[in-house]
Design an enzyme around this catalytic site. Structure first.
Site: not given
Length: 151
Positions: A43-44
């Site tokens: 996600g990051c």
């Protein structure tokens, strides 16, 4: 979480090049200040790559993008190099800015409670006032939503 209309807390943290960076360095510019949990997680990474892809558009709007996590300077260096990130990543292992912006909170992951960074993005104006707060953002959608907020 801090609210829109309040003064953004200043901080001085080390960037991925080992240089000290303060929020006050950006007076006169709008700042997209985003907090994320960890370098090189799916996600990051998606969020960072989205900001990188749109970075020229943020600059056209007179805005700087700054990402903050509790990862080390070395971790940020590798992350920035791996994804060719053109914006600033700040290391906050002591949770100075993370706590000042109230994004260090209890999280519930599959029934297990732990403390961590809640993915949050702040839009800060030229005078250092928080204009908008985006709480619990979706990593993949956050960069486009932040660009839209500038227009």
């Amino acid at each position: 979480m801090l609210e829109a209309g309040t003064k953004a807390p200043d901080f001085t943290l080390m960037n991925q090049d080992g240089q000290g960076v303060s929020l006050g360095d950006f007076k006169g510019k709008r700042v997209i200040l985003y907090f994320y949990s960890k370098d090189n997680t799916p996600g990051c990474s998606k969020q960072a790559c989205g900001f990188a892809e749109l970075y020229p558009h943020f600059r056209e709007q007179g805005a700087e993008v700054i990402g903050i996590s509790k990862d080390s300077v070395g971790s940020h260096q590798k992350f920035a190099e791996k994804y060719q990130l053109p914006f600033i990543l700040l290391a906050d292992p002591e949770l100075e800015a993370i706590q000042a912006y109230d994004v260090w909170q209890e999280k519930n992951n599959y029934g297990k409670k732990s403390m961590g960074v809640v993915r949050t993005t702040y839009l800060i104006d030229e005078e250092g006032i928080i204009q908008k707060v985006f709480k619990r953002v979706r990593a993949a959608e956050n960069p486009e939503k932040m660009l839209a907020a500038l227009l």
